[in-house]
Design a protein around this motif. Structure first.
Motif, PDB file in Angstrom:
ATOM      1  N   GLY A 189     -14.460  10.862 -12.531  1.00  0.00           N
ATOM      2  CA  GLY A 189     -15.151  10.921 -11.373  1.00  0.00           C
ATOM      3  C   GLY A 189     -14.543  10.336 -10.147  1.00  0.00           C
ATOM      4  O   GLY A 189     -13.392   9.894 -10.248  1.00  0.00           O
ATOM      5  N   ASP A 190     -15.320   9.701  -9.072  1.00  0.00           N
ATOM      6  CA  ASP A 190     -14.733   9.153  -7.943  1.00  0.00           C
ATOM      7  C   ASP A 190     -15.720   7.856  -7.522  1.00  0.00           C
ATOM      8  O   ASP A 190     -16.927   8.061  -7.863  1.00  0.00           O
ATOM      9  N   THR A 191     -15.120   6.774  -7.176  1.00  0.00           N
ATOM     10  CA  THR A 191     -15.808   5.746  -6.640  1.00  0.00           C
ATOM     11  C   THR A 191     -15.360   5.454  -5.308  1.00  0.00           C
ATOM     12  O   THR A 191     -14.155   5.489  -5.048  1.00  0.00           O
ATOM     13  N   ALA A 192     -16.335   5.140  -4.309  1.00  0.00           N
ATOM     14  CA  ALA A 192     -15.913   4.793  -2.985  1.00  0.00           C
ATOM     15  C   ALA A 192     -16.822   3.867  -2.107  1.00  0.00           C
ATOM     16  O   ALA A 192     -17.864   3.896  -2.644  1.00  0.00           O
ATOM     17  N   PHE A 193     -16.558   3.603  -1.035  1.00  0.00           N
ATOM     18  CA  PHE A 193     -17.443   2.820  -0.285  1.00  0.00           C
ATOM     19  C   PHE A 193     -17.982   3.624   0.870  1.00  0.00           C
ATOM     20  O   PHE A 193     -17.102   4.412   1.619  1.00  0.00           O
ATOM     21  N   VAL A 194     -19.033   3.492   1.503  1.00  0.00           N
ATOM     22  CA  VAL A 194     -19.740   4.255   2.546  1.00  0.00           C
ATOM     23  C   VAL A 194     -20.075   3.261   3.512  1.00  0.00           C
ATOM     24  O   VAL A 194     -21.147   2.397   3.337  1.00  0.00           O
ATOM     25  N   ASP A 195     -19.511   3.264   4.712  1.00  0.00           N
ATOM     26  CA  ASP A 195     -19.921   2.116   5.762  1.00  0.00           C
ATOM     27  C   ASP A 195     -21.255   2.436   6.262  1.00  0.00           C
ATOM     28  O   ASP A 195     -21.855   1.534   6.907  1.00  0.00           O
ATOM     29  N   ASP A 196     -21.561   3.781   6.440  1.00  0.00           N
ATOM     30  CA  ASP A 196     -23.065   3.969   7.074  1.00  0.00           C
ATOM     31  C   ASP A 196     -23.813   5.012   6.233  1.00  0.00           C
ATOM     32  O   ASP A 196     -23.261   6.344   6.055  1.00  0.00           O
ATOM     33  N   LEU A 197     -24.645   4.652   5.427  1.00  0.00           N
ATOM     34  CA  LEU A 197     -25.351   5.618   4.523  1.00  0.00           C
ATOM     35  C   LEU A 197     -26.619   6.432   5.462  1.00  0.00           C
ATOM     36  O   LEU A 197     -27.479   6.236   5.349  1.00  0.00           O
ATOM     37  N   GLY A 198     -26.083   7.210   6.401  1.00  0.00           N
ATOM     38  CA  GLY A 198     -26.856   8.155   7.203  1.00  0.00           C
ATOM     39  C   GLY A 198     -27.232   9.254   6.284  1.00  0.00           C
ATOM     40  O   GLY A 198     -26.851   9.724   5.382  1.00  0.00           O
ATOM     41  N   ASP A 199     -28.284   9.866   7.127  1.00  0.00           N
ATOM     42  CA  ASP A 199     -28.638  11.158   6.440  1.00  0.00           C
ATOM     43  C   ASP A 199     -27.792  12.412   6.162  1.00  0.00           C
ATOM     44  O   ASP A 199     -27.704  12.832   4.670  1.00  0.00           O
ATOM     45  N   ALA A 200     -26.738  12.540   6.918  1.00  0.00           N
ATOM     46  CA  ALA A 200     -25.882  13.449   6.537  1.00  0.00           C
ATOM     47  C   ALA A 200     -24.844  12.953   5.468  1.00  0.00           C
ATOM     48  O   ALA A 200     -24.473  14.067   4.338  1.00  0.00           O
ATOM     49  N   ALA A 201     -24.512  11.773   5.281  1.00  0.00           N
ATOM     50  CA  ALA A 201     -23.756  11.077   4.097  1.00  0.00           C
ATOM     51  C   ALA A 201     -24.793  11.539   2.773  1.00  0.00           C
ATOM     52  O   ALA A 201     -24.287  11.768   1.849  1.00  0.00           O
ATOM     53  N   ILE A 202     -26.013  11.375   2.988  1.00  0.00           N
ATOM     54  CA  ILE A 202     -26.825  11.322   1.676  1.00  0.00           C
ATOM     55  C   ILE A 202     -26.946  12.658   1.268  1.00  0.00           C
ATOM     56  O   ILE A 202     -26.686  13.145   0.037  1.00  0.00           O
ATOM     57  N   ASP A 203     -27.182  13.577   2.399  1.00  0.00           N
ATOM     58  CA  ASP A 203     -27.010  15.006   1.962  1.00  0.00           C
ATOM     59  C   ASP A 203     -25.792  15.641   1.295  1.00  0.00           C
ATOM     60  O   ASP A 203     -25.749  16.396   0.520  1.00  0.00           O
ATOM     61  N   THR A 204     -24.724  15.061   1.741  1.00  0.00           N
ATOM     62  CA  THR A 204     -23.456  15.251   1.120  1.00  0.00           C
ATOM     63  C   THR A 204     -23.171  14.884  -0.361  1.00  0.00           C
ATOM     64  O   THR A 204     -23.037  15.512  -1.190  1.00  0.00           O
ATOM     65  N   LEU A 205     -23.985  13.642  -0.570  1.00  0.00           N
ATOM     66  CA  LEU A 205     -23.611  13.138  -1.758  1.00  0.00           C
ATOM     67  C   LEU A 205     -24.533  13.736  -2.977  1.00  0.00           C
ATOM     68  O   LEU A 205     -24.139  14.001  -4.028  1.00  0.00           O
TER      69      LEU A 205
END
Length: 222
Positions: A86-102
């Motif tokens: 899988g993949d691991t990374a850092f998200v600087d801003d866990l906004g709504d769009a980032a949440i939907d994508t994840l």
């Protein structure tokens, strides 16, 4: 969960986990792990109330524990070991769009999603103060799949390809969670300036690359 953590004091830490059924008769589940140091829980009780109010709440096991008791031994895997990728990374801003994508990535991978909250003292360390430079993250995210033992490289690559939509919101990687090694992983772990500094230190202290059984940093060229 994100909104609760954004309003929480730095002393309150939490990790969100969404897991598939890990065995016969086991349903998929979501787990929220919380940690607050000290015996006085009054400051975090309002946060626990908010977490209990989240949709899907079923049960909890929250209470005082000695630190040693919180460190559980990993359960040995029964049967042939699956291929974990899988993949691991850092998200600087866990906004709504980032949440939907994840959420979309997690559903396509059909594996495990881990979101670990980071904001606080972690962010106040200058990026060039240590070997770790990804200091702007709000969360660290891991999405991983469990493939059958002996799965070919093509299946592993197919799981990595599913991460592509999340790349817009993510940066870097956490090497300790990576099941793979190589220059491409090193480049994700360390930004160019950090990697240059580490390679120069490697040339000074370990020019023969004795310490090489790891995510290996090669000594800088003379």
């Amino acid at each position: 969960w994100r909104n609760v953590m954004r309003a929480a004091p730095e002393s309150f830490n939490s990790t969100f986990m969404a897991m598939p059924g890990m065995g016969p008769g086991m349903d998929p589940a979501v787990q929220v792990i919380v940690f607050h140091p000290g015996r006085d829980t009054a400051p975090v009780e309002p946060l626990l109330v908010q977490l209990r109010a989240l949709a899907g709440y079923i049960a909890e096991d929250v209470g005082p524990k000695d630190y040693a008791d919180a460190l559980e031994d990993a359960h040995p895997f029964e049967g042939p070991m699956p291929v974990i990728t899988g993949d691991t990374a850092f998200v600087d801003d866990l906004g709504d769009a980032a949440i939907d994508t994840l959420i979309g990535v997690h559903e396509s991978v059909a594996g495990i999603l881990v979101v670990r909250y980071l904001r606080g003292a972690f962010n106040r360390v200058p990026a060039d103060a240590t070997a770790w430079a990804h200091r702007d993250g709000e969360v660290m995210v891991m999405v991983a799949a469990f493939l059958p033992p002996g799965s070919p490289r093509e299946q592993v690559d197919a799981i990595h390809a599913k991460w592509a939509p999340a790349a817009e919101y993510a940066n870097g990687t956490y090497g300790n969670f990576s099941q793979e090694i190589g220059d491409d992983v090193i480049a994700q772990m360390y930004p160019p300036a950090t990697l240059k500094r580490l390679r120069e230190m490697k040339r000074r202290y370990d020019p023969q690359n004795l310490l090489s059984r790891n995510q290996n940093i090669l000594p800088a060229d003379e």
